[in-house]
Design a protein around this motif. Structure first.
Motif, PDB file in Angstrom:
ATOM      1  N   MET A 185       0.850  -1.193   0.000  1.00  0.00           N
ATOM      2  CA  MET A 185       0.000   0.000   0.000  1.00  0.00           C
ATOM      3  C   MET A 185       0.887   1.245   0.000  1.00  0.00           C
ATOM      4  N   ASN A 186       0.378   2.317  -0.572  1.00  0.00           N
ATOM      5  CA  ASN A 186       1.131   3.568  -0.624  1.00  0.00           C
ATOM      6  C   ASN A 186       1.083   4.350   0.678  1.00  0.00           C
ATOM      7  N   TYR A 187       0.261   3.932   1.614  1.00  0.00           N
ATOM      8  CA  TYR A 187       0.117   4.682   2.862  1.00  0.00           C
ATOM      9  C   TYR A 187      -0.480   3.765   3.925  1.00  0.00           C
ATOM     10  N   ASP A 188      -0.066   3.959   5.160  1.00  0.00           N
ATOM     11  CA  ASP A 188      -0.639   3.226   6.287  1.00  0.00           C
ATOM     12  C   ASP A 188      -0.768   4.206   7.443  1.00  0.00           C
ATOM     13  N   ASN A 189      -1.993   4.487   7.862  1.00  0.00           N
ATOM     14  CA  ASN A 189      -2.189   5.471   8.933  1.00  0.00           C
ATOM     15  C   ASN A 189      -1.580   5.025  10.259  1.00  0.00           C
ATOM     16  N   ASP A 190      -1.342   3.729  10.453  1.00  0.00           N
ATOM     17  CA  ASP A 190      -0.658   3.277  11.664  1.00  0.00           C
ATOM     18  C   ASP A 190       0.772   3.818  11.725  1.00  0.00           C
ATOM     19  N   ARG A 205      10.614  11.015   5.105  1.00  0.00           N
ATOM     20  CA  ARG A 205       9.379  11.746   5.391  1.00  0.00           C
ATOM     21  C   ARG A 205       8.300  11.373   4.376  1.00  0.00           C
ATOM     22  N   GLY A 206       7.783  10.206   4.467  1.00  0.00           N
ATOM     23  CA  GLY A 206       6.678   9.803   3.592  1.00  0.00           C
ATOM     24  C   GLY A 206       7.150   9.297   2.243  1.00  0.00           C
ATOM     25  N   ASN A 207       6.212   9.181   1.302  1.00  0.00           N
ATOM     26  CA  ASN A 207       6.450   8.651  -0.042  1.00  0.00           C
ATOM     27  C   ASN A 207       7.051   7.247   0.024  1.00  0.00           C
ATOM     28  N   TYR A 208       6.422   6.411   0.851  1.00  0.00           N
ATOM     29  CA  TYR A 208       6.898   5.048   1.089  1.00  0.00           C
ATOM     30  C   TYR A 208       5.886   4.037   0.573  1.00  0.00           C
ATOM     31  N   LEU A 209       6.331   2.803   0.465  1.00  0.00           N
ATOM     32  CA  LEU A 209       5.463   1.668   0.200  1.00  0.00           C
ATOM     33  C   LEU A 209       5.374   0.873   1.491  1.00  0.00           C
ATOM     34  N   ALA A 210       4.169   0.626   1.974  1.00  0.00           N
ATOM     35  CA  ALA A 210       3.967  -0.185   3.174  1.00  0.00           C
ATOM     36  C   ALA A 210       3.700  -1.628   2.735  1.00  0.00           C
ATOM     37  N   VAL A 211       4.517  -2.541   3.208  1.00  0.00           N
ATOM     38  CA  VAL A 211       4.369  -3.957   2.867  1.00  0.00           C
ATOM     39  C   VAL A 211       3.891  -4.687   4.119  1.00  0.00           C
ATOM     40  N   HIS A 212       2.818  -5.449   3.945  1.00  0.00           N
ATOM     41  CA  HIS A 212       2.181  -6.127   5.070  1.00  0.00           C
ATOM     42  C   HIS A 212       1.795  -7.560   4.709  1.00  0.00           C
ATOM     43  N   ARG A 213       1.412  -8.286   5.733  1.00  0.00           N
ATOM     44  CA  ARG A 213       0.795  -9.613   5.609  1.00  0.00           C
ATOM     45  C   ARG A 213       1.589 -10.568   4.731  1.00  0.00           C
ATOM     46  N   VAL A 214       2.880 -10.583   4.929  1.00  0.00           N
ATOM     47  CA  VAL A 214       3.743 -11.515   4.208  1.00  0.00           C
ATOM     48  C   VAL A 214       3.528 -12.903   4.800  1.00  0.00           C
ATOM     49  N   ALA A 215       3.160 -13.851   3.954  1.00  0.00           N
ATOM     50  CA  ALA A 215       2.964 -15.233   4.406  1.00  0.00           C
ATOM     51  C   ALA A 215       3.403 -16.173   3.292  1.00  0.00           C
ATOM     52  N   GLY A 263       6.848   5.077  -7.723  1.00  0.00           N
ATOM     53  CA  GLY A 263       7.582   6.293  -7.390  1.00  0.00           C
ATOM     54  C   GLY A 263       7.832   6.489  -5.910  1.00  0.00           C
ATOM     55  N   ARG A 264       7.892   5.399  -5.163  1.00  0.00           N
ATOM     56  CA  ARG A 264       8.152   5.462  -3.726  1.00  0.00           C
ATOM     57  C   ARG A 264       9.654   5.512  -3.468  1.00  0.00           C
ATOM     58  N   HIS A 265      10.055   6.142  -2.370  1.00  0.00           N
ATOM     59  CA  HIS A 265      11.474   6.294  -2.053  1.00  0.00           C
ATOM     60  C   HIS A 265      11.953   5.380  -0.927  1.00  0.00           C
TER      61      HIS A 265
END
Length: 169
Positions: free
Chosen positions: A70-75, A86-96, A123-125
């Motif tokens: 996801m491009n954003y995670d409010n957590d 400072r932002g512009n990240y990729l959030a990677v979750h639920r790896v199984a 375009g994430r850094h």
């Protein structure tokens, strides 16, 4: 092993559910409460597929692993510590990873290759991930792959704490 990834499809739903059920059981056996029984559930997974954030990793035509991006995670807005960027990240979750592919490089492929490709395409850094303090295999993998532990976050869904990691690209 040769891994590839693609957006998950509804036809993958049953196989993905089984991977998560098996992962939940393995976490429970190891004393890691990160994913309680029933999380993620079928509704969450279907939503991830329809929302275009869930990815399937294949090897030899078989489903080997799954993850979300996801491009954003409010957590990640509140961290006890400091992010590297400072932002512009990729959030990677639920790896199984499916049992047959455990310790065969599927999780490393997700962390080192698939997530990097997705981040660059979007375009994430940087890439951000989090895990439970008792998830020793994931913590070791993230450190091996060049991620930095940045502090802890609190999950909105249940107020549990996670160790937050980031890697600049």
């Amino acid at each position: 092993m040769k891994f590839t990834y693609r957006p998950s499809r509804l036809s993958d739903l049953d196989g993905i559910m089984q991977i998560y059920i098996d992962a939940q059981a393995a976490m429970e056996r190891s004393g890691n409460p990160q994913w309680p029984k029933g999380f993620p559930d079928r509704k969450d997974i279907k939503g991830g597929i329809l929302g275009g954030i869930l990815y399937t990793v294949e090897c030899g035509g078989e489903v080997a692993a799954v993850f979300s991006a996801m491009n954003y995670d409010n957590d990640y807005d509140g961290i006890d510590g400091a992010w590297l960027t400072r932002g512009n990240y990729l959030a990677v979750h639920r790896v199984a990873v499916a049992g047959k592919f455990l310790r065969r490089g599927a999780a490393t492929y997700i962390v080192n290759c698939a997530s990097h490709e997705i981040a660059v395409k979007r375009g994430r850094h940087s890439i951000r991930m989090d895990t439970h303090e008792k998830n020793l295999p994931m913590r070791a993998l993230l450190e091996k792959c060049g991620f930095t532990a940045c502090g802890t976050i609190e999950l909105a869904r249940d107020y549990s704490r996670r160790i937050a990691f980031e890697k600049k690209l």
